[in-house]
Scaffold this active site. Sequence first.
Site, PDB file in Angstrom:
ATOM      1  N   HIS A 165       0.810  -1.221   0.000  1.00 56.97           N
ATOM      2  CA  HIS A 165       0.000   0.000   0.000  1.00 56.97           C
ATOM      3  C   HIS A 165       0.839   1.265   0.000  1.00 56.97           C
ATOM      4  O   HIS A 165       0.280   2.372   0.109  1.00 56.97           O
ATOM      5  CB  HIS A 165      -0.945   0.001   1.205  1.00 56.97           C
ATOM      6  CG  HIS A 165      -2.023  -1.032   1.120  1.00 56.97           C
ATOM      7  ND1 HIS A 165      -3.039  -0.967   0.192  1.00 56.97           N
ATOM      8  CD2 HIS A 165      -2.230  -2.168   1.832  1.00 56.97           C
ATOM      9  CE1 HIS A 165      -3.843  -2.006   0.341  1.00 56.97           C
ATOM     10  NE2 HIS A 165      -3.376  -2.758   1.327  1.00 56.97           N
ATOM     11  N   GLU A 198      -6.805 -12.621   5.323  1.00 57.05           N
ATOM     12  CA  GLU A 198      -7.496 -11.342   5.150  1.00 57.05           C
ATOM     13  C   GLU A 198      -8.938 -11.481   4.654  1.00 57.05           C
ATOM     14  O   GLU A 198      -9.561 -10.476   4.313  1.00 57.05           O
ATOM     15  CB  GLU A 198      -6.711 -10.461   4.174  1.00 57.05           C
ATOM     16  CG  GLU A 198      -5.283 -10.175   4.654  1.00 57.05           C
ATOM     17  CD  GLU A 198      -4.515  -9.283   3.708  1.00 57.05           C
ATOM     18  OE1 GLU A 198      -4.450  -8.081   3.991  1.00 57.05           O
ATOM     19  OE2 GLU A 198      -3.994  -9.794   2.699  1.00 57.05           O
ATOM     20  N   ASP A 211      -9.297  -5.855   5.867  1.00 55.96           N
ATOM     21  CA  ASP A 211      -9.728  -6.707   4.759  1.00 55.96           C
ATOM     22  C   ASP A 211     -10.735  -7.757   5.215  1.00 55.96           C
ATOM     23  O   ASP A 211     -11.660  -8.114   4.469  1.00 55.96           O
ATOM     24  CB  ASP A 211      -8.523  -7.381   4.099  1.00 55.96           C
ATOM     25  CG  ASP A 211      -7.818  -6.452   3.122  1.00 55.96           C
ATOM     26  OD1 ASP A 211      -8.510  -5.781   2.341  1.00 55.96           O
ATOM     27  OD2 ASP A 211      -6.578  -6.391   3.148  1.00 55.96           O
TER      28      ASP A 211
END
Length: 251
Positions: A46, A149, A175
């Site tokens: 990210h 996740e 997530d």
Amino acid sequence: MEAQSLRTRLSSGDVVIGSFQSIDSPMVSEIMARAGMDFVLVDQEHGPLSARETMTCCMAAQQAGAASVVRVRENAESEIQRALDVGADAVEIPQVATLEDARAAVAAARFDPIGERGLNPYVRAGGYDGGPEYTNRQNEEVVVIVHIEGEKGVVNLDDILDTAGIDVLFLGPYDLSQSIGIPGQVRDPRVEELMEEVCERAAKAGKVVGTYADDPEMAYRWIDVGAQYVAISVDAPVLLGAYTELVDAFE
């Protein structure tokens, strides 16, 4: 902190605390380590960090006394190999949801006879000259962390737990919340129940659990349940919050 110290502490039941780094500067890595973090989690998934920037961040964290952990962009051999070759002490692999995902992660992160990681002993991880114990040392010292996740990962948890070569199961609450239709609601009982289930099953299998926490209160919530590897917050919001507090003091 060296990788062996991180792995030994986890094996002995210690709780280790770190934080995500998304800002592409080794100064951030050094500051986190100097502040006393056990590990710095360099986030390629990210964040904008390149392989070169990741290497300098690993160097800075290690020199200042913290373990360097790299979250790669995907569960891909080239991504995992690059992160480890530049000298990361540990690798975090996102979106592991099946037995095949788990086996692929281990294969990319471990040398023979455990896995099939590409071998070049003349990289930073090998001290630039390898040596006869390079592959054995990496297999013994590198910490392999896989992310659970989504609901699919929970459904297939037994297969993932049975996969040799994985050190830590990392629960991604954001997530997970999205996978059950309540994105961002990480303190919702439905998310917490999923996470508690994984923690309980992992404990029975003798596996270490890690997770993310927005703040110390959330971190202690999961430490009390059994999490040993906890990443608290992210560099950018911590910096933003600190400067906002300074500005607000003059209003």
